[in-house]
Enzyme design. Structure first.
Site, PDB file in Angstrom:
ATOM      1  N   ARG A 120      -3.784 -18.943  15.226  1.00 15.64           N
ATOM      2  CA  ARG A 120      -2.660 -18.235  15.358  1.00 15.64           C
ATOM      3  C   ARG A 120      -2.051 -17.284  14.276  1.00 15.64           C
ATOM      4  O   ARG A 120      -1.004 -16.969  14.376  1.00 15.64           O
ATOM      5  CB  ARG A 120      -1.487 -18.240  16.689  1.00 15.64           C
ATOM      6  CG  ARG A 120      -2.501 -19.048  18.402  1.00 15.64           C
ATOM      7  CD  ARG A 120      -0.996 -18.907  19.110  1.00 15.64           C
ATOM      8  NE  ARG A 120      -1.996 -18.753  20.197  1.00 15.64           N
ATOM      9  CZ  ARG A 120      -1.744 -20.439  20.794  1.00 15.64           C
ATOM     10  NH1 ARG A 120      -1.002 -21.268  20.269  1.00 15.64           N
ATOM     11  NH2 ARG A 120      -2.536 -20.502  22.411  1.00 15.64           N
ATOM     12  N   LYS A 142      -5.557  -4.696   6.143  1.00 17.05           N
ATOM     13  CA  LYS A 142      -7.219  -4.758   7.040  1.00 17.05           C
ATOM     14  C   LYS A 142      -7.917  -6.187   6.088  1.00 17.05           C
ATOM     15  O   LYS A 142      -8.323  -5.870   5.055  1.00 17.05           O
ATOM     16  CB  LYS A 142      -7.381  -3.112   6.218  1.00 17.05           C
ATOM     17  CG  LYS A 142      -7.075  -1.965   7.362  1.00 17.05           C
ATOM     18  CD  LYS A 142      -7.699  -1.000   6.561  1.00 17.05           C
ATOM     19  CE  LYS A 142      -6.873   0.745   7.746  1.00 17.05           C
ATOM     20  NZ  LYS A 142      -7.568   1.363   7.719  1.00 17.05           N
ATOM     21  N   GLU A 184     -12.946   4.159  -6.556  1.00 23.45           N
ATOM     22  CA  GLU A 184     -11.395   4.354  -5.743  1.00 23.45           C
ATOM     23  C   GLU A 184      -9.948   4.459  -6.597  1.00 23.45           C
ATOM     24  O   GLU A 184      -8.924   4.889  -5.329  1.00 23.45           O
ATOM     25  CB  GLU A 184     -11.047   3.363  -4.713  1.00 23.45           C
ATOM     26  CG  GLU A 184     -12.330   2.461  -3.692  1.00 23.45           C
ATOM     27  CD  GLU A 184     -11.986   3.122  -1.769  1.00 23.45           C
ATOM     28  OE1 GLU A 184     -10.862   3.755  -2.542  1.00 23.45           O
ATOM     29  OE2 GLU A 184     -12.973   2.902  -1.451  1.00 23.45           O
ATOM     30  N   LYS A 226      -1.209   2.128  -3.246  1.00 25.95           N
ATOM     31  CA  LYS A 226      -1.641   1.958  -2.030  1.00 25.95           C
ATOM     32  C   LYS A 226      -0.469   1.300  -1.545  1.00 25.95           C
ATOM     33  O   LYS A 226       0.393   1.532  -0.140  1.00 25.95           O
ATOM     34  CB  LYS A 226      -2.411   0.617  -2.184  1.00 25.95           C
ATOM     35  CG  LYS A 226      -2.974   0.550  -1.107  1.00 25.95           C
ATOM     36  CD  LYS A 226      -4.454   0.227  -0.995  1.00 25.95           C
ATOM     37  CE  LYS A 226      -4.565  -0.270   0.932  1.00 25.95           C
ATOM     38  NZ  LYS A 226      -6.159  -0.293   0.970  1.00 25.95           N
ATOM     39  N   GLU A 236      -1.748   3.139  10.429  1.00 27.42           N
ATOM     40  CA  GLU A 236      -2.546   3.527  10.733  1.00 27.42           C
ATOM     41  C   GLU A 236      -2.978   4.927  11.789  1.00 27.42           C
ATOM     42  O   GLU A 236      -3.096   4.962  12.496  1.00 27.42           O
ATOM     43  CB  GLU A 236      -4.180   3.693  10.178  1.00 27.42           C
ATOM     44  CG  GLU A 236      -4.752   4.726   9.475  1.00 27.42           C
ATOM     45  CD  GLU A 236      -6.015   4.505   9.332  1.00 27.42           C
ATOM     46  OE1 GLU A 236      -6.069   3.601   7.816  1.00 27.42           O
ATOM     47  OE2 GLU A 236      -6.739   5.029   9.571  1.00 27.42           O
ATOM     48  N   ARG A 241      -1.327   6.612   6.436  1.00 27.64           N
ATOM     49  CA  ARG A 241      -2.488   5.567   5.816  1.00 27.64           C
ATOM     50  C   ARG A 241      -3.983   6.671   5.378  1.00 27.64           C
ATOM     51  O   ARG A 241      -4.903   6.341   5.047  1.00 27.64           O
ATOM     52  CB  ARG A 241      -2.465   4.283   6.636  1.00 27.64           C
ATOM     53  CG  ARG A 241      -3.067   3.455   6.065  1.00 27.64           C
ATOM     54  CD  ARG A 241      -3.073   2.136   6.408  1.00 27.64           C
ATOM     55  NE  ARG A 241      -4.133   1.302   5.417  1.00 27.64           N
ATOM     56  CZ  ARG A 241      -3.728   0.018   5.571  1.00 27.64           C
ATOM     57  NH1 ARG A 241      -2.788  -0.755   5.991  1.00 27.64           N
ATOM     58  NH2 ARG A 241      -4.988  -1.145   4.816  1.00 27.64           N
ATOM     59  N   ASN A 245      -8.072   7.870   3.447  1.00 25.48           N
ATOM     60  CA  ASN A 245      -9.816   7.853   3.917  1.00 25.48           C
ATOM     61  C   ASN A 245     -10.320   8.734   3.451  1.00 25.48           C
ATOM     62  O   ASN A 245     -11.709   9.259   3.546  1.00 25.48           O
ATOM     63  CB  ASN A 245     -10.097   7.608   4.854  1.00 25.48           C
ATOM     64  CG  ASN A 245      -9.316   6.556   5.805  1.00 25.48           C
ATOM     65  OD1 ASN A 245      -9.668   5.381   5.367  1.00 25.48           O
ATOM     66  ND2 ASN A 245      -9.303   6.646   7.084  1.00 25.48           N
ATOM     67  N   HIS A 248     -14.742   9.439   2.875  1.00 30.05           N
ATOM     68  CA  HIS A 248     -15.221   8.684   3.401  1.00 30.05           C
ATOM     69  C   HIS A 248     -15.901   8.563   4.523  1.00 30.05           C
ATOM     70  O   HIS A 248     -16.765   8.613   5.099  1.00 30.05           O
ATOM     71  CB  HIS A 248     -14.004   7.289   3.633  1.00 30.05           C
ATOM     72  CG  HIS A 248     -13.515   6.215   2.757  1.00 30.05           C
ATOM     73  ND1 HIS A 248     -12.676   6.751   1.864  1.00 30.05           N
ATOM     74  CD2 HIS A 248     -13.189   5.077   2.902  1.00 30.05           C
ATOM     75  CE1 HIS A 248     -12.430   6.203   1.202  1.00 30.05           C
ATOM     76  NE2 HIS A 248     -13.138   4.479   1.459  1.00 30.05           N
ATOM     77  N   HIS A 252     -19.508   7.828   5.102  1.00 32.34           N
ATOM     78  CA  HIS A 252     -20.178   7.177   5.475  1.00 32.34           C
ATOM     79  C   HIS A 252     -21.318   7.983   6.386  1.00 32.34           C
ATOM     80  O   HIS A 252     -22.253   7.552   5.998  1.00 32.34           O
ATOM     81  CB  HIS A 252     -18.802   7.155   7.117  1.00 32.34           C
ATOM     82  CG  HIS A 252     -19.104   6.321   8.385  1.00 32.34           C
ATOM     83  ND1 HIS A 252     -19.720   5.209   8.264  1.00 32.34           N
ATOM     84  CD2 HIS A 252     -20.273   6.686   9.363  1.00 32.34           C
ATOM     85  CE1 HIS A 252     -20.580   4.404   9.376  1.00 32.34           C
ATOM     86  NE2 HIS A 252     -20.589   5.690  10.292  1.00 32.34           N
ATOM     87  N   HIS A 266     -20.512   1.352  -1.741  1.00 30.15           N
ATOM     88  CA  HIS A 266     -19.622   1.723  -0.654  1.00 30.15           C
ATOM     89  C   HIS A 266     -18.634   3.340  -1.929  1.00 30.15           C
ATOM     90  O   HIS A 266     -18.247   4.081  -1.433  1.00 30.15           O
ATOM     91  CB  HIS A 266     -18.521   0.672  -0.204  1.00 30.15           C
ATOM     92  CG  HIS A 266     -17.157   1.253  -0.029  1.00 30.15           C
ATOM     93  ND1 HIS A 266     -17.808   2.337   1.374  1.00 30.15           N
ATOM     94  CD2 HIS A 266     -16.349   1.362  -0.185  1.00 30.15           C
ATOM     95  CE1 HIS A 266     -16.333   2.827   1.382  1.00 30.15           C
ATOM     96  NE2 HIS A 266     -15.686   2.493   1.560  1.00 30.15           N
TER      97      HIS A 266
HETATM   98  N1  GLY Z   1      -9.226   1.072   3.355  1.00 28.44           N
HETATM   99  C1  GLY Z   1      -8.319   2.092   3.925  1.00 28.44           C
HETATM  100  C2  GLY Z   1      -7.293   1.423   4.548  1.00 28.44           C
HETATM  101  O1  GLY Z   1      -6.851   0.581   3.399  1.00 28.44           O
HETATM  102  O2  GLY Z   1      -6.295   2.037   4.816  1.00 28.44           O
END
Ligand code: GLY
Length: 368
Positions: A120, A142, A184, A226, A236, A241, A245, A248, A252, A266
């Protein structure tokens, strides 16, 4: 050496950026180990880094056992998740133990997700070995695996306890991957920091050519940006946040069109995506076309794709927009887009017409 704190209260943690940190990982991680073993999950391409990490941990009396998974996106799978978790359980992992994720984004995502559900929720440490993982995926919690339905559709927010970044590990990274990660870095300037974009224009080529000091500065700056954004909007939900993106959604579509393959990495897709987001914003009269040109020119100067042609994509606007409709960010029939009012002035727009995006993609080509 720079240390950045991610201010998330009881889930807060530090990110250390230091050339040579891997060789010092034993003394840096001993306070977390508290006398317990530290399992390491890594991929088959990272033998030298694994040996350096184990040597340093063993030197301060921390026991290690390695779990090695195949390199590549294919390891973000149910099978590999089960394999890693079963191995960790066999090793007798306890909830307060720390698993070390040594690798790029694939390892960080896989191990972070395993840690989020094991007993858990057990603890983990990120030791990112690619530029992309160092400036983006290792920070912010994430985690995810891929399923037949799509990428990153099963995962969790689970913050690490510590992130140890050693810019020296980038020395063995293939140049194409390094450049892809650099996209990035540029992203942080384009989001909300025009001064940092100017720094990238002045230093990007030296960074890619091997300038360690430039790498340290760029990583520390990116990670601090970040950390700030994640602390404001961990899950997000506020839109803050989502700024991460940038590039992206266009990216994408390009990745989908090229089959999420080595044809377009990517970060390369994100680079072209950012240039397209700026060019689309200019075509809509939202930003000065000179800013869009400046973005494309910098990406081109460092050898990154900056339009459809340089991304190797020859598809109609309608085809690319059809890929966007399958984006997981799609909400109530609309797709939030990151647009811009200029360098460092990115914002979230939920009212973009996909027909206009398609028409723009059909007409847009940067002169070779
Ligand atoms: N790579 C996007 C984020 O971490 O929100």
């Amino acid at each position: 050496m720079t240390s950045v704190h991610v201010a998330l209260g009881t889930r807060g943690y530090d990110i250390l950026i230091e050339a040579g940190a891997l060789a010092r990982s034993g003394e840096l991680l001993a306070p977390l180990a508290k006398g317990r073993p530290m399992p390491i999950v890594t991929d088959a391409n990272l033998k030298a880094q694994l040996n350096a990490l184990r040597e340093s941990l063993n030197a301060v009396g921390i026991e290690t056992q390695a779990i090695v998974v195949p390199a590549g996106e294919g390891s973000k799978s149910w099978e590999m998740l089960a394999f890693v978790m079963d191995r960790l359980l066999d090793m007798g992992i306890e909830r307060s133990d720390h698993v070390i994720a040594l690798g790029g984004g694939v390892i960080g995502d896989l191990v972070g997700f395993a840690a989020s559900i094991l007993k858990r929720g057990c603890r983990f440490v990120q030791v990112p070995t690619s530029l992309l993982a160092q400036v983006d995926s290792s920070v912010g919690g994430k985690t995810a695996i891929n399923t037949p339905a799509g990428k990153n559709l099963v995962g969790a927010f689970h913050q690490p306890s510590f992130v140890l970044i050693d810019p020296l590990v980038l020395e063995t990274l293939p140049p194409r991957e390094l450049r892809s990660g650099y996209a990035e870095v540029v992203k942080y300037g384009l989001i909300d920091d025009a001064g940092f974009f100017a720094w990238c224009e002045a230093n990007g080529e030296a960074l890619l050519a091997g300038d360690i000091e430039a790498r340290e500065v760029a990583i520390a700056h990116s990670v601090a940006a970040k950390a700030r954004i994640v602390a404001e909007d961990e899950r997000e939900t506020s839109g803050r946040r989502a700024l991460l993106n940038l590039g992206h959604t266009f990216g994408h579509a390009l990745e989908a069109e090229t089959g999420f393959s080595d044809r377009l990495l990517h970060g390369e897709a994100v680079a072209a995506g950012m240039a397209l987001a700026y060019a689309f914003s200019a075509s809509e009269g939202l930003c000065d076309p000179a800013d869009a040109d400046r973005v494309a020119a910098h990406l081109k100067a460092v050898g990154l794709p900056h339009d459809l042609r340089s991304a190797g994509v020859d598809a109609s606007g309608a085809t690319l927009v059809a890929h966007m409709r399958h984006d997981k960010k799609m909400e109530a029939g609309t797709l939030p887009f990151l647009l811009t009012r200029g360098i460092g002035a990115t914002y979230l727009d939920r009212t973009v017409s996909l027909d206009r995006v398609a028409a723009f993609l059909d007409s847009h080509t940067v002169p070779a």
